[in-house]
Design a protein around this motif. Structure first.
Motif: not given
Lengths: 112, 115
Positions: A44, A34, A36, A38, A102, B43, B103-104, A46, A49, B106, A89
């Protein structure tokens, strides 16, 4: 031990050029990778993916490739804009696994 | 950060004091995570939860404990804070931790300074 490396801590490129960020990993067999974004002072977000059996994935100006032989993913932003400036990331996920690992991120700066 | 809030957003404390950070979600997601973010380390996963009262350790769990008594709340506790725990802490949620996608989403982060 498992290790994820993003090619450089910072990348500075001219607006309009293609930005290419690298994510390399060792001692890991991810099923998914994935990416991300930030921004400073924020969590972060998404972006994309890609699965282990996919070579390439696109979304608007973003393109991700995944080479499980080289253990590497490349993240491209075409026609880059100053608004693309952020830290990016990469994250690895095993199949049927809750833990996501990560990389430390690459800070991308796009100059006008 | 819709659907996930962290509190407090900023905290300064002294070495040896207990600290609790709270993560609250309104998405009814099963999986919740605590990460810390430090320069040069990115992270790092501290603990995560895959359901009420179900938690597991991450890669940097020493010195931290968690609790999840309700689906919507995931608490991170530093029993006796140390200066090495000065960091930005992020909570994340995931609808399906067992699918590869996982999928996260945050939260906005909690900046903790231990003097």
């Amino acid at each position: 031990s498992q290790k994820i490396e993003q090619n450089s801590e910072a990348l500075n490129i001219q607006e309009g050029k293609t930005a290419t960020l690298t994510c390399n990993y060792t001692n890991y067999s991810p099923a998914y990778l994935q990416w991300y974004r930030q921004d400073p002072g924020r969590g972060p977000v998404f972006l994309l993916l890609i699965r282990e059996n996919e070579k390439e994935k696109r979304k608007e100006r973003l393109k991700v490739t995944f080479d499980t032989t080289l253990k590497q993913s490349l993240f491209h932003i075409t026609a880059s804009q100053p608004a693309d400036s952020a830290t990016y990331l990469c994250a690895l996920v095993r199949s049927s696994a809750s833990k996501i690992i990560f990389g430390s991120g690459t800070r991308l700066s796009i100059r006008p | 950060d819709a659907g996930i809030t962290q509190s407090p957003r900023h905290k300064v404390t002294e070495t040896g004091t207990p600290v609790t950070l709270r993560c609250h979600q309104t998405e009814n997601h099963r999986y919740m995570y605590w990460y810390r973010q430090d320069p040069g380390h990115g992270l790092r996963l501290i603990h995560y939860s895959y359901g009420v009262k179900d938690t597991d350790k991450g890669e940097v769990s020493d010195g931290y404990s968690v609790s999840r008594s309700k689906t919507e709340d995931f608490l991170l506790t530093l029993e006796s804070a140390t200066s090495s725990q000065t960091s930005v802490y992020f909570c994340a949620i995931s609808e399906d931790g067992l699918s590869g996608a996982n999928v996260l989403t945050f939260g906005a982060g909690s900046r903790l300074t231990v003097l």
